[in-house]
Design a protein around this motif. Structure first.
Motif, short mmCIF file in Angstrom:
data_model
loop_
_atom_site.label_atom_id
_atom_site.label_comp_id
_atom_site.label_asym_id
_atom_site.label_seq_id
_atom_site.Cartn_x
_atom_site.Cartn_y
_atom_site.Cartn_z
N LEU A 98 -14.01 -76.29 -72.43
CA LEU A 98 -13.68 -76.08 -73.85
C LEU A 98 -12.97 -74.74 -73.99
O LEU A 98 -13.52 -73.76 -74.49
CB LEU A 98 -14.95 -76.12 -74.71
N ASN A 99 -11.74 -74.69 -73.51
CA ASN A 99 -10.98 -73.44 -73.51
C ASN A 99 -9.60 -73.66 -74.13
O ASN A 99 -9.29 -74.77 -74.59
CB ASN A 99 -10.85 -72.88 -72.09
N VAL A 100 -8.79 -72.62 -74.14
CA VAL A 100 -7.43 -72.73 -74.67
C VAL A 100 -6.41 -72.23 -73.64
O VAL A 100 -5.48 -71.51 -73.95
CB VAL A 100 -7.28 -71.96 -76.01
N GLY A 101 -6.66 -72.63 -72.39
CA GLY A 101 -5.68 -72.36 -71.34
C GLY A 101 -5.50 -70.91 -70.98
O GLY A 101 -4.42 -70.50 -70.54
N GLY A 102 -6.54 -70.09 -71.15
CA GLY A 102 -6.45 -68.68 -70.78
C GLY A 102 -5.96 -67.77 -71.89
O GLY A 102 -5.89 -66.55 -71.72
N TYR A 105 -7.81 -63.85 -77.96
CA TYR A 105 -7.50 -63.44 -79.34
C TYR A 105 -6.36 -62.44 -79.35
O TYR A 105 -5.56 -62.40 -80.30
CB TYR A 105 -8.76 -62.87 -80.01
N GLU A 106 -6.26 -61.62 -78.29
CA GLU A 106 -5.17 -60.65 -78.22
C GLU A 106 -3.82 -61.34 -78.14
O GLU A 106 -2.84 -60.87 -78.73
CB GLU A 106 -5.37 -59.74 -77.00
N ASP A 107 -3.77 -62.47 -77.42
CA ASP A 107 -2.51 -63.22 -77.33
C ASP A 107 -2.10 -63.76 -78.69
O ASP A 107 -0.90 -63.77 -79.02
CB ASP A 107 -2.67 -64.37 -76.33
N PHE A 108 -3.07 -64.21 -79.47
CA PHE A 108 -2.74 -64.72 -80.80
C PHE A 108 -2.26 -63.59 -81.71
O PHE A 108 -1.33 -63.78 -82.50
CB PHE A 108 -3.96 -65.43 -81.40
N ILE A 109 -2.88 -62.44 -81.60
CA ILE A 109 -2.48 -61.30 -82.43
C ILE A 109 -1.09 -60.79 -82.03
O ILE A 109 -0.24 -60.50 -82.89
CB ILE A 109 -3.51 -60.16 -82.31
N ASN A 110 -0.85 -60.72 -80.72
CA ASN A 110 0.39 -60.13 -80.21
C ASN A 110 1.53 -61.13 -80.03
O ASN A 110 2.65 -60.73 -79.66
CB ASN A 110 0.13 -59.44 -78.86
N GLY A 148 -15.02 -66.22 -74.30
CA GLY A 148 -14.34 -65.91 -75.55
C GLY A 148 -13.36 -66.97 -76.01
O GLY A 148 -13.01 -67.04 -77.19
N GLU A 149 -12.92 -67.83 -75.08
CA GLU A 149 -11.97 -68.88 -75.47
C GLU A 149 -12.65 -70.04 -76.19
O GLU A 149 -12.00 -70.77 -76.94
CB GLU A 149 -11.25 -69.43 -74.23
N LEU A 150 -13.94 -70.21 -75.94
CA LEU A 150 -14.63 -71.37 -76.51
C LEU A 150 -14.61 -71.36 -78.04
O LEU A 150 -14.30 -72.39 -78.66
CB LEU A 150 -16.06 -71.44 -75.97
N PRO A 151 -14.92 -70.23 -78.70
CA PRO A 151 -14.83 -70.22 -80.18
C PRO A 151 -13.41 -70.51 -80.68
O PRO A 151 -13.24 -71.15 -81.72
CB PRO A 151 -15.27 -68.81 -80.55
#
Length: 273
Positions: A98-102, A105-110, A148-151
């Motif tokens: 249950l991840n988002v491919g590595g 949250y920093e990637d989403f922000i940046n 951290g990717e699970l949430p």
């Protein structure tokens, strides 16, 4: 004339008897149909709840949590993912998937997110049995650090896979709080009645976490103000055919305990090691 009255009287008795049978049959037929409709509408509610929300099922041991999961899965009658095999359509998967491919949250922000190959098919839900064991709230710190990717996956699961993730646990607040934040329907299992060919699971369902956490009873006279404050609280029962239940009710016994017939092999293996 006496013969006429005798036959006439017998005919009248027969008519009364037929009328009584018709009345009883109609009442019985109506009762049977009302009962059938009740079970049908409860199943429809259950299907819709799991189809539209991340659902939390909670209750003490033996009150029917996995039975509700299995029944819902059977009602949907399609492929699904789980950490426990419920039927032939279950694809058992590790929770770590249950991840988002590595992406973090920093990637989403940046704005540095990277595309990844989907690890689930669309429209198929994920069911986590015993979420309090796998993702216990007592390990919140470790879970936040290591998974951290699970949430993020949970928050975006509808976007990514157009499906939901459901959990069951003994206590509602036992699983990781990041899971609870995404849940919108709550089913408190109260107990299971065994009727031989079928089981009846009694529950109270909630639409607000706070009400579910306090295990509030359904209101005697529900009104819109009560619903606005506490959400919808409804007592529900579900009728479940025993033959439809295919999962292992002692899953962790086989998962963790060495069986008697395996002990000698296990001890020999330890000696070799």
């Amino acid at each position: 004339m006496e013969k006429y009255f005798m036959y006439g009287g017998a005919g009248l008795v027969l008519l009364i008897l037929v009328a009584v049978i018709i009345v009883i049959t109609r009442r019985f037929w109506r009762k049977e149909n009302l009962e059938t409709l009740y079970w049908y509408f409860q199943d429809e509610w259950l299907k819709n709840a799991f189809e539209n929300f991340d659902v939390a099922v909670y209750g003490l041991r033996g009150t029917g949590k996995d039975v509700i999961f299995a029944h819902t899965i059977n009602l949907h009658a399609k492929k699904h993912y789980s950490n426990l095999r419920y039927n032939s359509q279950t694809e058992v998967r590790d929770i770590r998937e249950l991840n988002v491919g590595g992406n973090s949250y920093e990637d989403f922000i940046n704005g540095t997110t990277q595309k990844f190959v989907p690890n689930f098919e669309e429209n198929f839900h994920f069911y986590i049995s015993d979420a309090g064991v796998y993702l216990g709230a007592q390990f919140n710190k470790e879970l936040n650090h290591n998974y951290g990717e699970l949430p993020i996956h949970l928050a975006l699961r509808r976007h990514l896979y157009d499906s939901h993730l459901h959990t069951n646990s003994q206590a509602l607040n036992r699983p990781w709080d990041k899971i609870r934040e995404q849940q919108g329907a709550f089913i408190h299992t109260l107990g299971v009645e065994d009727h031989g060919d079928y089981l009846i699971v009694s529950t109270i369902t909630y639409t607000k976490y706070e009400s579910a956490l306090e295990c509030l009873p359904p209101p005697e006279k529900p009104d819109k103000y009560h619903t606005l404050k506490y959400g919808e609280i409804v007592e529900r029962r579900f009728k479940i055919p025993v033959k439809s239940l295919k999962y292992d009710t002692r899953h962790f016994k086989n998962e963790l305990l060495i069986q008697k017939e395996e002990i000698k092999t296990y001890e020999r293996a330890k000696i070799i090691i």
